[in-house]
Design a protein around this motif. Structure first.
Motif, PDB file in Angstrom:
ATOM      1  N   PHE A 184      19.710   5.549   8.343  1.00 50.08           N
ATOM      2  CA  PHE A 184      19.787   5.846   9.596  1.00 50.08           C
ATOM      3  C   PHE A 184      20.719   7.000  10.324  1.00 50.08           C
ATOM      4  O   PHE A 184      21.849   6.984   9.308  1.00 50.08           O
ATOM      5  CB  PHE A 184      19.967   4.599  10.751  1.00 50.08           C
ATOM      6  N   GLU A 185      20.513   7.798  11.040  1.00 47.75           N
ATOM      7  CA  GLU A 185      21.508   8.202  11.844  1.00 47.75           C
ATOM      8  C   GLU A 185      22.092   7.051  12.461  1.00 47.75           C
ATOM      9  O   GLU A 185      21.336   6.185  13.134  1.00 47.75           O
ATOM     10  CB  GLU A 185      21.054   9.371  13.096  1.00 47.75           C
ATOM     11  N   VAL A 186      23.383   7.061  12.770  1.00 44.44           N
ATOM     12  CA  VAL A 186      24.122   5.979  13.357  1.00 44.44           C
ATOM     13  C   VAL A 186      25.042   6.401  14.653  1.00 44.44           C
ATOM     14  O   VAL A 186      25.750   7.463  14.348  1.00 44.44           O
ATOM     15  CB  VAL A 186      24.924   5.336  12.173  1.00 44.44           C
ATOM     16  N   ASP A 235      13.011  -3.432   2.349  1.00 45.04           N
ATOM     17  CA  ASP A 235      11.652  -2.891   1.859  1.00 45.04           C
ATOM     18  C   ASP A 235      10.800  -2.648   2.938  1.00 45.04           C
ATOM     19  O   ASP A 235       9.558  -2.537   3.136  1.00 45.04           O
ATOM     20  CB  ASP A 235      11.017  -3.997   1.090  1.00 45.04           C
ATOM     21  N   SER A 236      11.429  -2.924   4.338  1.00 43.39           N
ATOM     22  CA  SER A 236      10.461  -2.633   5.527  1.00 43.39           C
ATOM     23  C   SER A 236      10.596  -1.239   6.126  1.00 43.39           C
ATOM     24  O   SER A 236      11.918  -0.757   6.260  1.00 43.39           O
ATOM     25  CB  SER A 236      10.820  -3.824   6.511  1.00 43.39           C
ATOM     26  N   GLN A 237       9.669  -0.702   6.627  1.00 43.85           N
ATOM     27  CA  GLN A 237       9.981   0.536   7.580  1.00 43.85           C
ATOM     28  C   GLN A 237      10.578   0.221   8.834  1.00 43.85           C
ATOM     29  O   GLN A 237       9.651  -0.623   9.624  1.00 43.85           O
ATOM     30  CB  GLN A 237       8.708   1.285   7.433  1.00 43.85           C
ATOM     31  N   ILE A 238      11.486   0.736   9.223  1.00 40.26           N
ATOM     32  CA  ILE A 238      12.038   0.467  10.417  1.00 40.26           C
ATOM     33  C   ILE A 238      12.557   1.788  11.164  1.00 40.26           C
ATOM     34  O   ILE A 238      13.392   2.494  10.382  1.00 40.26           O
ATOM     35  CB  ILE A 238      13.240  -0.438  10.360  1.00 40.26           C
ATOM     36  N   GLU A 239      12.130   2.174  12.360  1.00 31.52           N
ATOM     37  CA  GLU A 239      12.379   3.681  12.662  1.00 31.52           C
ATOM     38  C   GLU A 239      13.584   3.393  13.679  1.00 31.52           C
ATOM     39  O   GLU A 239      14.721   4.144  13.693  1.00 31.52           O
ATOM     40  CB  GLU A 239      11.355   4.087  13.723  1.00 31.52           C
ATOM     41  N   TYR A 240      13.835   2.417  14.486  1.00 32.50           N
ATOM     42  CA  TYR A 240      14.905   2.191  15.329  1.00 32.50           C
ATOM     43  C   TYR A 240      15.518   0.710  15.153  1.00 32.50           C
ATOM     44  O   TYR A 240      14.814  -0.101  15.188  1.00 32.50           O
ATOM     45  CB  TYR A 240      14.340   2.513  16.617  1.00 32.50           C
ATOM     46  N   TYR A 248      15.033   6.425  11.812  1.00 34.93           N
ATOM     47  CA  TYR A 248      15.430   7.368  12.569  1.00 34.93           C
ATOM     48  C   TYR A 248      17.030   7.202  13.083  1.00 34.93           C
ATOM     49  O   TYR A 248      17.891   7.864  12.928  1.00 34.93           O
ATOM     50  CB  TYR A 248      14.590   7.794  13.735  1.00 34.93           C
ATOM     51  N   LEU A 249      17.274   6.075  13.843  1.00 33.74           N
ATOM     52  CA  LEU A 249      18.356   5.678  14.540  1.00 33.74           C
ATOM     53  C   LEU A 249      18.812   4.288  14.298  1.00 33.74           C
ATOM     54  O   LEU A 249      17.906   3.558  14.681  1.00 33.74           O
ATOM     55  CB  LEU A 249      18.067   6.037  16.072  1.00 33.74           C
ATOM     56  N   ALA A 250      19.963   3.982  14.180  1.00 30.34           N
ATOM     57  CA  ALA A 250      20.655   2.819  14.191  1.00 30.34           C
ATOM     58  C   ALA A 250      21.754   2.845  15.397  1.00 30.34           C
ATOM     59  O   ALA A 250      22.680   3.689  15.401  1.00 30.34           O
ATOM     60  CB  ALA A 250      21.194   2.280  12.931  1.00 30.34           C
ATOM     61  N   ASN A 264       2.757   2.838  14.439  1.00 27.88           N
ATOM     62  CA  ASN A 264       3.501   2.075  13.356  1.00 27.88           C
ATOM     63  C   ASN A 264       4.877   2.481  13.575  1.00 27.88           C
ATOM     64  O   ASN A 264       5.594   2.248  12.580  1.00 27.88           O
ATOM     65  CB  ASN A 264       2.830   2.440  12.081  1.00 27.88           C
ATOM     66  N   LYS A 265       5.401   2.929  14.749  1.00 29.26           N
ATOM     67  CA  LYS A 265       6.936   2.846  14.980  1.00 29.26           C
ATOM     68  C   LYS A 265       7.372   1.467  14.956  1.00 29.26           C
ATOM     69  O   LYS A 265       6.786   0.909  16.191  1.00 29.26           O
ATOM     70  CB  LYS A 265       7.271   3.898  15.795  1.00 29.26           C
ATOM     71  N   VAL A 266       8.579   1.129  14.353  1.00 28.88           N
ATOM     72  CA  VAL A 266       9.100  -0.173  14.450  1.00 28.88           C
ATOM     73  C   VAL A 266      10.440  -0.069  15.198  1.00 28.88           C
ATOM     74  O   VAL A 266      11.189   0.590  14.608  1.00 28.88           O
ATOM     75  CB  VAL A 266       9.286  -0.634  13.143  1.00 28.88           C
ATOM     76  N   VAL A 267      10.689  -0.969  16.154  1.00 30.96           N
ATOM     77  CA  VAL A 267      12.101  -1.226  16.705  1.00 30.96           C
ATOM     78  C   VAL A 267      12.528  -2.599  16.431  1.00 30.96           C
ATOM     79  O   VAL A 267      11.645  -3.598  16.606  1.00 30.96           O
ATOM     80  CB  VAL A 267      11.965  -0.886  18.286  1.00 30.96           C
TER      81      VAL A 267
END
Length: 558
Positions: free
Chosen positions: A539-541, A479-484, A512-514, A451-454
């Motif tokens: 995110f970390e950017v 409202d959405s979980q986004i990892e990357y 996690y990261l943008a 369930n990691k989302v890119v």
């Protein structure tokens, strides 16, 4: 027999060169003898053997697409060819905004940078000849020789204009629009572009001189610092525009319904999960490669297409050459384009020829610039272009483009369990961005088994994306979980970036990261400082320009 067909095509290329004096003028006795030997009636009669001398001469002469294109580029820059420039319709946009000097209420002196396609009459004739040869169904070998010979090329001008030049060009454009009324197809009424005659001879009387540089490519990318002069001519561009419309028209069969489009994307991606994603360092452009167990696919293959002309100097490389060398080592199964802007497709100029043998998926390119349409036309003729509908094209349809395209693509395991899911969305027009192609681009959302989302957004702003999600009953981006997150539009302000965070909620969906694909120049809105600070809440950017020296991409490992 096959060799004869190949020479027949080569002979026709040579005839084009003679007629257009590409390497000419051919007016001495020796060249006239050669012309007669090659193109005389006896050469076309059945049963008559080719002249051995002519065959030998045809075998040794260099008639490559690269050489022909660069000669046409040179003729244009040296003022030997009649040249035309395709520029945005400036009456539709106030590119300078409402920024004024606080003391006296006058506009602050500033400039804007525009990408403009260039074309000469020789180029139109050359493309017409090549595209006709590629359609030559009576002779498959002749047709294949043309496909093998030709390669799409780019010939552009990057213009830097101040407000006075902007107003002067706009006046010329308004005259042209009036002259074109009732002369062109109705669908051209909404074209974002205007064609004008131009010359690189800036001493011409009454011309509007524009600061900038030529960007040209037939196999590599070159930037040539020069200025150009816009000529006011209200008659010729109408005929020219008709010819351009006919030359670069795309077969309507390329445009698929959503279900067929997504089925073909799924077939090309295959039943493979994504392992890594490389986001390449190419300046203000997008190029992303998703690696799977077999090969992978490109999501855009762009390039840093626009520098400020004042920063171009001789002998300096602006081409991210090491990055491009790494990019073309990838072996894609297909290409998915977010949209047809040059900073998302221009990297194909240095790509391997077999990249054009892959399937390309993209939004409809009806309002793309000429350089992009030349690429699309070539892919169309090779039967490798597949477009998804943008409802803005048909003004009779009261429907927004923003939607989930077809159904999700599920990657399944041996037990028929879902290992990963792709969703392709299309955005719709939003007030924050004046560009229909940007707003109506393709967004890719990839979710793996953990369930990691890119989320890869091209230039689609957050409001447009939210509308597409809303129409599919998906939660809004805040409202959405986004990892990357691969940030839209190079981190610019024209994105409604406030949509990233739900202002009515105390909880923020942390990822996690943008990654922002840009040159890291906040003063030029690449990225916009407020946009970056909003991203940093989740995110970390990092910008691609901040990728450590020696690396050419930021890799996301899933």
């Amino acid at each position: 027999m096959r060799n004869r067909f190949k020479k027949s095509f080569k002979k026709d290329v040579l005839k084009f060169i003679f007629i257009h004096s590409i390497y000419g003028p051919y007016n001495d006795l020796e060249h006239l003898k050669i012309y007669d030997q090659i193109f005389g009636d006896r050469c076309y009669c059945d049963g008559i053997e080719y002249n051995d001398y002519v065959d030998e001469w045809l075998d040794c002469i260099n008639l490559s697409n690269h050489r022909l294109c660069h000669k046409m580029f040179k003729d244009a820059v040296n003022g030997k060819s009649r040249t035309f420039i395709q520029m945005h319709n400036l009456s539709r946009y106030d590119l300078f905004g409402e920024k004024k000097d606080n003391e006296n209420g006058t506009y602050v002196e500033e400039t804007v940078t525009l990408h403009c396609s260039l074309v000469t009459l020789d180029m139109i004739d050359y493309d017409n000849f090549m595209f006709s040869a590629m359609r030559y169904i009576e002779d498959e070998n002749y047709k294949n020789a043309a496909i093998k010979h030709y390669r799409p090329y780019f010939f552009s001008f990057i213009a830097e204009i101040n407000r006075n030049e902007y107003e002067d060009i706009k006046k010329v454009q308004i005259k042209l629009i009036e002259a074109e009324k009732n002369e062109l197809p109705s669908e051209e009424d909404e074209s974002p572009y205007i064609w004008m005659e131009c010359t690189f001879d800036t001493s011409i009387r009454d011309g509007i001189n524009i600061n900038g540089y030529v960007l040209q490519s037939a196999s590599n990318i070159e930037k040539i610092r020069t200025d150009i002069s816009i000529i006011e001519n209200c008659n010729t561009p109408i005929k020219l525009k008709r010819e351009i419309l006919d030359t670069y028209d795309i077969n309507s069969s390329c445009c698929l319904d959503d279900d067929k489009f997504i089925q073909m994307v799924g077939n090309n991606i295959g039943n493979n999960i994504v392992k890594d994603i490389d986001v390449y360092k190419i300046g203000n452009g997008n190029c992303i490669f998703a690696h799977n167990s077999n090969d992978g696919f490109f999501y855009d293959i762009g390039f840093n297409y626009r520098h400020s002309p004042k920063r171009i100097s001789s002998g300096k490389s602006y081409n991210y050459s090491e990055t491009m060398r790494k990019i073309v080592k990838n072996n894609p199964s297909c290409f998915i384009l977010s949209h047809w802007d040059m900073d998302h497709i221009a990297g194909v100029a240095v790509a391997k020829k077999n990249y054009f043998d892959k399937d390309w998926f993209a939004p409809d390119c009806y309002d793309a610039c000429l350089d992009a349409k030349r690429l699309a036309k070539y892919l169309d003729l090779k039967k490798h272009l597949f477009l998804v509908k943008r409802y803005s094209k048909d003004k009779t349809i009261n429907k927004e483009s923003c939607r989930l395209i077809g159904k999700p693509i599920n990657i399944k395991g041996a037990q028929n369990d879902i290992l990963a899911t792709y969703k392709l969305y299309m955005g719709g027009k939003a007030k924050c961005d004046g560009s229909f192609p940007n707003c109506e681009g393709i967004v890719i959302e990839y979710t793996n088994s953990a369930n990691k989302v890119v989320l890869m957004m091209g230039d689609v702003n957050y409001t447009s994306f939210n509308e597409a999600r809303k129409n599919n009953n998906d939660p809004q981006i805040a409202d959405s979980q986004i990892e990357y997150l691969i940030v839209p539009h190079h981190g610019s302000q024209h994105t409604d970036y406030g949509e990233l965070v739900n202002q009515n909620s105390n909880s923020i969906k942390k990822g996690y990261l943008a990654i922002i694909c840009c040159t890291n120049e906040p003063s030029k809105d690449r990225p916009n400082d407020a946009h970056r600070k909003t991203l940093e809440k989740r995110f970390e950017v990092i910008t691609t320009e901040e990728i450590p020296k020696g690396d050419v991409s930021k890799r996301i490992t899933l």
